[in-house]
Design a protein around this motif. Structure first.
Motif, short mmCIF file in Angstrom:
data_model
loop_
_atom_site.label_atom_id
_atom_site.label_comp_id
_atom_site.label_asym_id
_atom_site.label_seq_id
_atom_site.Cartn_x
_atom_site.Cartn_y
_atom_site.Cartn_z
N ARG A 1 36.09 32.12 40.20
CA ARG A 1 36.28 32.19 38.74
C ARG A 1 37.35 31.20 38.29
N VAL B 1 43.24 42.33 34.65
CA VAL B 1 42.86 43.68 34.20
C VAL B 1 44.13 44.53 34.08
N VAL C 1 51.69 41.69 38.30
CA VAL C 1 51.58 40.27 37.95
C VAL C 1 52.77 39.84 37.07
N ALA D 1 44.75 31.18 38.69
CA ALA D 1 44.57 32.08 39.84
C ALA D 1 43.67 33.25 39.46
N ASP D 2 42.88 33.67 40.42
CA ASP D 2 42.08 34.89 40.27
C ASP D 2 41.76 35.40 41.67
N1 LIG Z 1 43.42 40.78 22.95
C1 LIG Z 1 42.12 41.04 22.92
O1 LIG Z 1 41.47 41.04 21.88
C2 LIG Z 1 41.45 41.34 24.20
C3 LIG Z 1 40.06 41.33 24.28
C4 LIG Z 1 39.48 41.57 25.51
C5 LIG Z 1 40.26 41.82 26.61
N2 LIG Z 1 41.62 41.85 26.50
C6 LIG Z 1 42.47 42.15 27.66
O2 LIG Z 1 42.44 41.03 28.53
C7 LIG Z 1 42.61 41.50 29.87
C8 LIG Z 1 41.48 40.91 30.71
O3 LIG Z 1 40.25 41.35 30.19
P1 LIG Z 1 38.89 40.59 30.57
O4 LIG Z 1 37.89 41.09 29.60
O5 LIG Z 1 39.12 39.13 30.70
O6 LIG Z 1 38.59 41.23 32.01
P2 LIG Z 1 37.72 40.60 33.19
O7 LIG Z 1 37.43 41.70 34.11
O8 LIG Z 1 36.60 39.78 32.63
O9 LIG Z 1 38.73 39.56 33.87
C9 LIG Z 1 39.90 39.96 34.53
C10 LIG Z 1 40.09 39.05 35.72
O10 LIG Z 1 41.33 39.37 36.36
C11 LIG Z 1 41.13 39.20 37.74
N3 LIG Z 1 42.17 39.94 38.46
C12 LIG Z 1 42.30 41.28 38.58
N4 LIG Z 1 43.40 41.58 39.28
C13 LIG Z 1 43.99 40.41 39.62
C14 LIG Z 1 45.14 40.07 40.33
N5 LIG Z 1 45.97 41.01 40.84
N6 LIG Z 1 45.44 38.77 40.48
C15 LIG Z 1 44.64 37.82 39.98
N7 LIG Z 1 43.50 38.08 39.28
C16 LIG Z 1 43.19 39.36 39.09
C17 LIG Z 1 39.72 39.70 38.00
O11 LIG Z 1 39.21 39.20 39.23
C18 LIG Z 1 38.99 39.15 36.77
O12 LIG Z 1 38.43 37.89 37.00
C19 LIG Z 1 42.63 43.03 29.80
O13 LIG Z 1 43.97 43.48 29.84
C20 LIG Z 1 42.00 43.33 28.47
O14 LIG Z 1 42.49 44.54 27.92
C21 LIG Z 1 42.22 41.59 25.32
#
Ligand SMILES: NC(=O)c1ccc[n+]([C@@H]2O[C@H](COP(=O)([O-])OP(=O)(O)OC[C@H]3O[C@@H](n4cnc5c(N)ncnc54)[C@H](O)[C@@H]3O)[C@@H](O)[C@H]2O)c1
Length: 341
Positions: free
Chosen positions: A39, A75, A82, A33-34
């Motif tokens: 996506r 995010v 969620v 889901a997104d």
């Molecule tokens: N562990 C690590 O090393 C690491 C590295 C990068 C990112 N992260 C974490 O991963 C998470 C995501 O980061 P990302 O870089 O993939 O961000 P991103 O913005 O690329 O992707 C996040 C996705 O979540 C979707 N989204 C937002 N709200 C939503 C909702 N209510 N329901 C469904 N989908 C929803 C957005 O549309 C987007 O596609 C963040 O919390 C970030 O801190 C962790």
């Protein structure tokens, strides 16, 4: 035990999750889901998941697939709702970091997981590294004596674009938590107070808080210092921080990459200084969890199957979040803050 999982949030990080999930036996991705459903569709195609249900909301994917596990990769601002939805649907939930945006939200999720009788854990992939595990065994065994000081430096200059460049407290909330969690893993110590200064250097391409310096009080009387910047060009430390851990008998230094050394004092004193000897840091133990996301997700799945608790279970990992949020509160208030979970 075959487990069915739905993954919510199909942005950049979801690729690492789906690659890892694909390597775990008897784990099926039944839904994606997104909010941007394209996506989710793209990830389904990329990972050859034709039978996975694709949805535009967490609620829809939960109702349609009734999964055992919810993988939360949204995010940070969407995290609480969620995770709450997943626990409310009786799923075990594994979340990306940060566990929540506020301590109240994190406490609420811990309480919901307890009430639901479900596991709730957080991805802390940067403790699932060979060097961190070796240091943890070595330091916790007392090889450099009792820890009296831990010092970490993080200097890197990535251009991410996206939410990081817009969020408040970007270094402390989005990145520093990895170093804070690694400190807890390596030493077993807990922070109970912090003083922090945070600033945005004049060359910063982030909107807020790309640099910080924090001093934590640890529960054995030791001190942990963290200095970091996300817009420091040149001579970077890499992603894991450069570390110095000082104990009553000696010191360990890890450059965050391949160089890991320790020396302890012993023998005669020559002039002002005790003689020191380099000591061997034992190799990885086969029982140590490594492999980043694969290690965390495998550990979570194993815990669900065995009815145990994963290493980064929410009620413990909230202490890593509390360090980041405590540092933020201190930076805002300009004073020492107690860290209470
Ligand atoms: N562990 C690590 O090393 C690491 C590295 C990068 C990112 N992260 C974490 O991963 C998470 C995501 O980061 P990302 O870089 O993939 O961000 P991103 O913005 O690329 O992707 C996040 C996705 O979540 C979707 N989204 C937002 N709200 C939503 C909702 N209510 N329901 C469904 N989908 C929803 C957005 O549309 C987007 O596609 C963040 O919390 C970030 O801190 C962790």
């Amino acid at each position: 035990m075959r487990l069915r999982a739905a993954l919510v949030g199909c942005g950049a990080m979801s690729r690492a999750w789906l690659e890892a999930a694909g390597r775990i036996d008897d784990l099926e991705i039944v839904g994606l889901a997104d909010l941007d459903i394209d996506r989710a569709r793209s990830r389904a195609a990329e990972f050859d998941l034709p039978s996975a249900f694709v949805a535009a909301s967490v609620e829809e994917v939960l109702v349609q697939t009734e999964p055992d596990l919810l993988f939360d990769v949204v995010v940070p601002s969407a995290r609480h709702d969620v995770v709450a939805a997943g626990l409310g649907a009786a799923c075990h939930v594994l979340s990306e970091k940060p566990m929540a945006e506020t301590l109240d939200e994190a406490r609420d999720l811990v309480a919901r997981a307890k009430a639901a009788g479900r596991l709730h854990a957080v991805v802390q992939n940067r403790r699932y590294l060979a060097a961190v595990r070796r240091i943890a065994r070595f330091v916790r065994a007392g090889s450099i004596g009792e820890v009296t000081g831990v010092h970490a430096g993080f200097f890197l200059a990535p251009h991410f674009g996206g939410f990081r460049e817009e969020m408040d407290h970007v270094l402390l909330l989005d990145m520093a938590i990895h170093g804070f969690d690694a400190m807890r893993c390596m030493t077993g110590l807990t922070a109970n107070g912090v003083y922090c200064r945070e600033w945005n250097p004049i060359n910063s391409w982030y909107r807020h808080g790309a640099s910080a310096a924090a001093i934590f009080d640890l529960d054995n009387g030791a001190v942990f210092t963290y200095r970091g910047s996300w817009c420091a060009q040149g001579l970077d430390t890499g992603w894991e921080c450069a570390w110095r851990i000082v104990g009553t008998k000696g010191t360990l230094v890890w450059d965050g990459r391949d160089s890991l050394r320790a020396e302890i004092a012993g023998g005669a004193r020559k002039g002002l200084f005790d003689e020191v000897t380099q000591i061997r840091i034992p190799p990885l133990d086969p029982a140590d969890g490594i492999d980043g996301h694969l290690g965390v997700i495998s550990g979570f799945v194993r815990a669900v199957r065995e009815g145990t608790e994963p290493e980064t279970v929410g009620h413990d990992n909230i202490r890593s979040l509390a360090m980041a949020l405590g540092a933020i509160r201190s930076a805002e208030a300009g004073r020492l803050i107690d860290i209470v979970v």
